[in-house]
Design an enzyme around this catalytic site. Structure first.
Site, PDB file in Angstrom:
ATOM      1  N   ASP A 297     -12.538 -10.340 -31.700  1.00  0.00           N
ATOM      2  CA  ASP A 297     -11.742 -10.515 -30.478  1.00  0.00           C
ATOM      3  C   ASP A 297     -10.884  -9.260 -30.349  1.00  0.00           C
ATOM      4  O   ASP A 297     -10.782  -8.464 -31.295  1.00  0.00           O
ATOM      5  CB  ASP A 297     -10.853 -11.770 -30.612  1.00  0.00           C
ATOM      6  CG  ASP A 297      -9.993 -12.007 -29.364  1.00  0.00           C
ATOM      7  OD1 ASP A 297     -10.442 -11.682 -28.251  1.00  0.00           O
ATOM      8  OD2 ASP A 297      -8.855 -12.494 -29.510  1.00  0.00           O
ATOM      9  N   SER A 298     -10.226  -9.131 -29.212  1.00  0.00           N
ATOM     10  CA  SER A 298      -9.322  -7.995 -29.047  1.00  0.00           C
ATOM     11  C   SER A 298      -8.078  -8.154 -29.931  1.00  0.00           C
ATOM     12  O   SER A 298      -7.419  -7.184 -30.259  1.00  0.00           O
ATOM     13  CB  SER A 298      -8.878  -7.900 -27.588  1.00  0.00           C
ATOM     14  OG  SER A 298      -8.278  -9.119 -27.207  1.00  0.00           O
TER      15      SER A 298
ATOM     16  N   CYS B 250     -14.176 -13.804 -27.781  1.00  0.00           N
ATOM     17  CA  CYS B 250     -13.367 -13.193 -26.721  1.00  0.00           C
ATOM     18  C   CYS B 250     -14.123 -13.403 -25.410  1.00  0.00           C
ATOM     19  O   CYS B 250     -15.293 -12.995 -25.299  1.00  0.00           O
ATOM     20  CB  CYS B 250     -13.197 -11.708 -27.021  1.00  0.00           C
ATOM     21  SG  CYS B 250     -12.426 -10.777 -25.675  1.00  0.00           S
TER      22      CYS B 250
ATOM     23  N   GLU C 280       0.591 -12.418 -27.814  1.00  0.00           N
ATOM     24  CA  GLU C 280       0.560 -11.494 -28.961  1.00  0.00           C
ATOM     25  C   GLU C 280       1.984 -11.101 -29.377  1.00  0.00           C
ATOM     26  O   GLU C 280       2.226 -10.719 -30.503  1.00  0.00           O
ATOM     27  CB  GLU C 280      -0.274 -10.247 -28.632  1.00  0.00           C
ATOM     28  CG  GLU C 280      -1.770 -10.518 -28.495  1.00  0.00           C
ATOM     29  CD  GLU C 280      -2.525 -10.537 -29.829  1.00  0.00           C
ATOM     30  OE1 GLU C 280      -2.015 -10.025 -30.830  1.00  0.00           O
ATOM     31  OE2 GLU C 280      -3.638 -11.103 -29.854  1.00  0.00           O
TER      32      GLU C 280
ATOM     33  N   CYS D 110      -9.793 -17.980 -22.053  1.00  0.00           N
ATOM     34  CA  CYS D 110      -9.374 -16.864 -22.903  1.00  0.00           C
ATOM     35  C   CYS D 110      -9.023 -17.503 -24.242  1.00  0.00           C
ATOM     36  O   CYS D 110      -8.317 -18.520 -24.280  1.00  0.00           O
ATOM     37  CB  CYS D 110      -8.159 -16.158 -22.304  1.00  0.00           C
ATOM     38  SG  CYS D 110      -7.435 -14.928 -23.410  1.00  0.00           S
TER      39      CYS D 110
HETATM   40  N1  DGL Z   1      -8.954 -13.393 -26.334  1.00  0.00           N
HETATM   41  C1  DGL Z   1      -9.457 -12.482 -25.319  1.00  0.00           C
HETATM   42  C2  DGL Z   1     -10.266 -13.254 -24.282  1.00  0.00           C
HETATM   43  O1  DGL Z   1     -10.704 -14.306 -24.578  1.00  0.00           O
HETATM   44  C3  DGL Z   1      -8.295 -11.736 -24.793  1.00  0.00           C
HETATM   45  C4  DGL Z   1      -8.701 -10.629 -23.921  1.00  0.00           C
HETATM   46  C5  DGL Z   1      -7.752  -9.475 -23.852  1.00  0.00           C
HETATM   47  O2  DGL Z   1      -7.588  -8.794 -24.836  1.00  0.00           O
HETATM   48  O3  DGL Z   1      -7.244  -9.227 -22.753  1.00  0.00           O
HETATM   49  O4  DGL Z   1     -10.532 -12.847 -23.186  1.00  0.00           O
END
Ligand code: DGL
Length: 309
Positions: free
Chosen positions: A52-53, A115, A194, A226
């Site tokens: 994930d990010s 993600c 975050e 998300c």
């Molecule tokens: N958890 C990521 C998602 O589901 C976050 C995306 C992001 O970094 O903007 O889209």
């Protein structure tokens, strides 16, 4: 270029997906990039890779740990380049590709794109490019939303990238006709989460601003599209009318994964407690407490990941 009969054997064996090289070269990278002799090991005991990010994908990890406790898990959070949701599709695809390569190089037997943004923009490309099984979170999310036969007016909150991709809107419309679907980009939520501003007046105000238009349209279902958003569920429950059903993809994603691993004969069958190894591209002080909230337990040892090596 193949160097030995062992490599040929490994490729043939990898074709039926029971055996893969532990270093990952033969199991995942495109053929032209495979090189070097390797040892062959049963792939069932190899870890599952998640990325994930940031830490949001840990909501999916938690659901998988509950359903498949014997599996080892390797998690990559690209915290140095977070958020993905405001980046262009090309950049998201490039980042996702680097994330996948990092995991493949560590010998994972399957990858879960934990993600939504990366799933929306990169999943088909990744699935074409690599032979290791790669699953996303959008189909499971759609399954979860449509599990209720009376769902008709569906609101989606997600990053700007996910909303603009129309991936959820298309997947929902393909599965059920007559749905009324409203997508709402919520770009401020990931940075707030975050930052660990979960139960914070600023987050409530931002949430209300995003939710009011959806509530006015009379949604009966709100999809948390998300993987970060499940942490907001208690606040969302306070802000939304009681009859709006909240849906996230973590549990259905774990169920999809179990089905897929079973189909490919890749499940870890030894009774044991699987491990969790966390890699982040940037280690921040907030991460440990945030990761604990996502996992509902200690995240264990956290490593710094350097991508592109
Ligand atoms: N958890 C990521 C998602 O589901 C976050 C995306 C992001 O970094 O903007 O889209």
């Amino acid at each position: 270029m193949l160097n030995s009969s062992l490599e040929i054997l490994a490729i043939v064996a990898a074709g039926n997906s029971r055996y893969r090289c532990r270093c990952g070269f033969l199991c995942g990278f495109p053929l032209a990039e495979r090189a070097g002799a390797v040892t062959i090991a049963p792939v069932n005991s190899a870890p599952l890779g998640f990325f994930d990010s940031g830490v949001g994908g840990l909501t999916v990890v938690r659901a998988v740990q509950e359903l498949l406790p014997a599996e080892d898990i390797l998690y990559l959070g690209d915290t140095a380049r977070l958020p993905y949701g405001s980046k262009s599709p090309e950049t998201i695809r490039q980042f996702a590709d680097e994330d996948v390569r990092f995991l493949i190089a560590r010998g994972v037997k399957a990858i879960i794109v934990a993600c939504n943004t990366a799933t929306a923009h990169a999943l088909p490309t990744l699935q074409q490019r690599y032979s290791v099984p790669i699953l996303g979170v959008i189909e499971p999310g759609v399954d979860a939303a449509l599990a209720c036969p009376s769902a008709e007016r569906i609101g989606i909150i997600a990053t700007r990238g996910t909303i603009r991709s129309h991936a959820y809107q298309h997947a929902l419309a393909l599965r059920r006709t007559g749905l009324i679907i409203h997508g709402q980009a919520a770009p401020l939520l990931v940075p707030l989460i975050e930052e660990n501003w979960i139960d914070h007046p600023a987050t409530r105000l931002v949430l209300k601003t995003y939710l009011d238009p959806l509530v006015e349209k009379g949604i009966d279902t709100l999809m948390l599209a998300c993987t970060h958003y499940p942490l907001l569920i208690p606040v969302l429950q306070e802000l939304l009318p009681k009859d709006v059903r909240l849906v996230d993809s973590a549990t259905t994603c774990a169920e999809h994964l179990k089905k897929e691993l079973t189909r490919l004969d890749l499940l870890e069958t030894t009774p044991r407690e699987g491990s969790l190894e966390l890699y982040l591209t940037d280690l921040s002080e907030e991460f440990e407490s945030l990761a604990r909230q996502f996992l509902k337990k200690s995240p264990g040892r956290i490593h710094r990941a350097v991508l592109g090596n």
